[in-house]
Design a protein around this motif. Structure first.
Motif, PDB file in Angstrom:
ATOM      1  N   LYS A  16       3.619  14.445  -1.892  1.00  0.00           N
ATOM      2  CA  LYS A  16       2.685  13.431  -2.381  1.00  0.00           C
ATOM      3  C   LYS A  16       3.376  12.069  -2.432  1.00  0.00           C
ATOM      4  O   LYS A  16       4.603  11.973  -2.370  1.00  0.00           O
ATOM      5  CB  LYS A  16       2.160  13.819  -3.762  1.00  0.00           C
ATOM      6  CG  LYS A  16       1.329  15.092  -3.764  1.00  0.00           C
ATOM      7  CD  LYS A  16       0.821  15.413  -5.158  1.00  0.00           C
ATOM      8  CE  LYS A  16      -0.019  16.691  -5.151  1.00  0.00           C
ATOM      9  NZ  LYS A  16      -0.540  17.035  -6.491  1.00  0.00           N
ATOM     10  N   ILE A  17       2.558  11.021  -2.558  1.00  0.00           N
ATOM     11  CA  ILE A  17       3.069   9.653  -2.608  1.00  0.00           C
ATOM     12  C   ILE A  17       2.797   9.061  -3.991  1.00  0.00           C
ATOM     13  O   ILE A  17       1.672   9.143  -4.496  1.00  0.00           O
ATOM     14  CB  ILE A  17       2.412   8.777  -1.526  1.00  0.00           C
ATOM     15  CG1 ILE A  17       2.847   9.242  -0.132  1.00  0.00           C
ATOM     16  CG2 ILE A  17       2.767   7.305  -1.727  1.00  0.00           C
ATOM     17  CD1 ILE A  17       2.211   8.459   0.999  1.00  0.00           C
ATOM     18  N   VAL A  18       3.821   8.485  -4.591  1.00  0.00           N
ATOM     19  CA  VAL A  18       3.679   7.800  -5.883  1.00  0.00           C
ATOM     20  C   VAL A  18       3.791   6.297  -5.637  1.00  0.00           C
ATOM     21  O   VAL A  18       4.850   5.812  -5.234  1.00  0.00           O
ATOM     22  CB  VAL A  18       4.756   8.256  -6.890  1.00  0.00           C
ATOM     23  CG1 VAL A  18       4.714   7.374  -8.143  1.00  0.00           C
ATOM     24  CG2 VAL A  18       4.540   9.713  -7.272  1.00  0.00           C
ATOM     25  N   PRO A  19       2.694   5.548  -5.844  1.00  0.00           N
ATOM     26  CA  PRO A  19       2.747   4.093  -5.641  1.00  0.00           C
ATOM     27  C   PRO A  19       3.393   3.378  -6.829  1.00  0.00           C
ATOM     28  O   PRO A  19       3.290   3.838  -7.970  1.00  0.00           O
ATOM     29  CB  PRO A  19       1.271   3.711  -5.508  1.00  0.00           C
ATOM     30  CG  PRO A  19       0.551   4.737  -6.344  1.00  0.00           C
ATOM     31  CD  PRO A  19       1.349   6.007  -6.223  1.00  0.00           C
ATOM     32  N   ILE A  20       4.042   2.266  -6.540  1.00  0.00           N
ATOM     33  CA  ILE A  20       4.698   1.455  -7.573  1.00  0.00           C
ATOM     34  C   ILE A  20       4.286   0.002  -7.388  1.00  0.00           C
ATOM     35  O   ILE A  20       4.244  -0.496  -6.258  1.00  0.00           O
ATOM     36  CB  ILE A  20       6.231   1.551  -7.482  1.00  0.00           C
ATOM     37  CG1 ILE A  20       6.692   3.006  -7.485  1.00  0.00           C
ATOM     38  CG2 ILE A  20       6.890   0.790  -8.629  1.00  0.00           C
ATOM     39  CD1 ILE A  20       8.180   3.175  -7.206  1.00  0.00           C
ATOM     40  N   GLY A  21       3.978  -0.660  -8.487  1.00  0.00           N
ATOM     41  CA  GLY A  21       3.679  -2.089  -8.451  1.00  0.00           C
ATOM     42  C   GLY A  21       4.767  -2.877  -9.151  1.00  0.00           C
ATOM     43  O   GLY A  21       5.168  -2.534 -10.272  1.00  0.00           O
ATOM     44  N   ILE A  22       5.265  -3.919  -8.499  1.00  0.00           N
ATOM     45  CA  ILE A  22       6.314  -4.776  -9.066  1.00  0.00           C
ATOM     46  C   ILE A  22       5.769  -6.189  -9.202  1.00  0.00           C
ATOM     47  O   ILE A  22       5.201  -6.740  -8.251  1.00  0.00           O
ATOM     48  CB  ILE A  22       7.567  -4.790  -8.176  1.00  0.00           C
ATOM     49  CG1 ILE A  22       8.080  -3.374  -7.942  1.00  0.00           C
ATOM     50  CG2 ILE A  22       8.670  -5.656  -8.793  1.00  0.00           C
ATOM     51  CD1 ILE A  22       9.193  -3.285  -6.920  1.00  0.00           C
ATOM     52  N   LYS A  23       5.955  -6.780 -10.360  1.00  0.00           N
ATOM     53  CA  LYS A  23       5.416  -8.118 -10.628  1.00  0.00           C
ATOM     54  C   LYS A  23       6.514  -9.063 -11.113  1.00  0.00           C
ATOM     55  O   LYS A  23       7.387  -8.663 -11.890  1.00  0.00           O
ATOM     56  CB  LYS A  23       4.312  -8.030 -11.690  1.00  0.00           C
ATOM     57  CG  LYS A  23       3.503  -9.301 -11.884  1.00  0.00           C
ATOM     58  CD  LYS A  23       2.323  -9.047 -12.802  1.00  0.00           C
ATOM     59  CE  LYS A  23       1.401 -10.257 -12.873  1.00  0.00           C
ATOM     60  NZ  LYS A  23       0.190  -9.972 -13.683  1.00  0.00           N
TER      61      LYS A  23
END
Length: 289
Positions: free
Chosen positions: A165-172
């Motif tokens: 599976k793919i785990v998305p990550i958001g960086i701000k």
């Protein structure tokens, strides 16, 4: 402790999820030196850590938006003790100290803007071995206005081949560390949010080409949503993949239904152009004779 080993020997070596000093002293050194220094300077705030699989759970492929040179080491430190083996562009391995550090923490070299089969094979092998892998589908840091957004489908290919599976990550805010036109890093508070795992099997109802495109768009949209809400506790509910697949199927069916009409229109236009084609001087002379 293998201090003097060549850096390239680490590319294909398994990374231990639970380390002892004798297994990998460099990882311990990085955790106890780089972590406090980087955190004091950028003081990252992390949300969604429950979506990082524990050391004894199934591996996943992490994908994230890319804003700064800080992104890979920061995510590596945040996910510990689960090691993320990031794909790193080959140009980074031209510097002795940089390549040594990247190799020892599990980095995998990849030739940018190309179908690097060797890197893909290494990444798949790591995942099948139970190790997590990280990739930035944008392929480069999107930290300047002249960068063109063109996500690569390599992440989808790797996840499909390894059956993970793919785990998305958001960086701000990481792009503010070295703002466009500046040269020195600044102390900026960074926000990071991990999303829920995405199962690519949900997109199996589409033809291969469309499936890869739609899945790539889907995971990147989730990363951008996580980025935009990284400084908030609220996370938008992602659309149901089944609905996304159904909508794409309707588009494909509509495009297929339009093919005969478009072909007929093209033939009519071509025939009309030939009928209206004026006589050439040679043709005119022959008709007079």
């Amino acid at each position: 402790m293998h201090i003097m080993r060549p850096y390239y020997e680490f590319f294909d070596e398994p990374m231990q999820e639970r380390h002892t000093w004798h297994q990998n002293w460099f990882i311990w050194l990085a955790q106890f030196t780089a972590r406090p220094v980087m955190w004091l300077y950028w003081r990252w705030k992390v949300r969604g850590k429950e979506n990082i699989p524990a050391a004894d759970e199934e591996p996943v492929l992490f994908i994230a938006n890319h804003l700064s040179f800080v992104d890979p080491p920061m995510l590596w430190l945040i996910a510990y003790p689960r090691i993320i083996r990031f794909l790193a562009r080959t140009s980074l391995f031209s510097h002795f100290f940089v390549r040594t550090a990247i190799a020892r923490i599990g980095g995998i070299p990849i030739e940018p803007d190309s179908a690097d089969r060797g890197a893909i094979k290494r990444a798949v092998t790591c995942l099948k071995r139970g190790e997590c892998v990280g990739i930035f589908p944008e392929g480069t840091r999107m930290n300047s206005p002249d960068k063109e957004y063109n996500p690569h489908a390599g992440a989808i290919l790797i996840a499909q081949m390894a059956h993970v599976k793919i785990v998305p990550i958001g960086i701000k805010n990481a792009d503010k560390i070295v703002p466009y036109g500046k040269h020195f890093p600044r102390p900026v508070k960074i926000y990071v949010k991990f999303g829920k795992a995405i199962d690519l099997k949900d997109f199996d109802g589409l033809p291969r080409k469309e499936r890869n495109r739609v899945a790539t768009e889907y995971i990147m949209d989730r990363a951008f949503e996580l980025r935009d809400s990284a400084d908030e506790d609220y996370t938008p509910e992602p659309p149901d993949p089944a609905e996304v697949v159904a909508a794409e199927k309707e588009k494909l069916e509509a495009a297929e239904a339009d093919k005969p009409a478009k072909a007929e229109a093209a033939e009519t236009t071509e025939a009309g152009g030939e009928a209206e084609k004026p006589e050439t001087p040679d043709t005119a002379d022959e008709s007079e004779q």
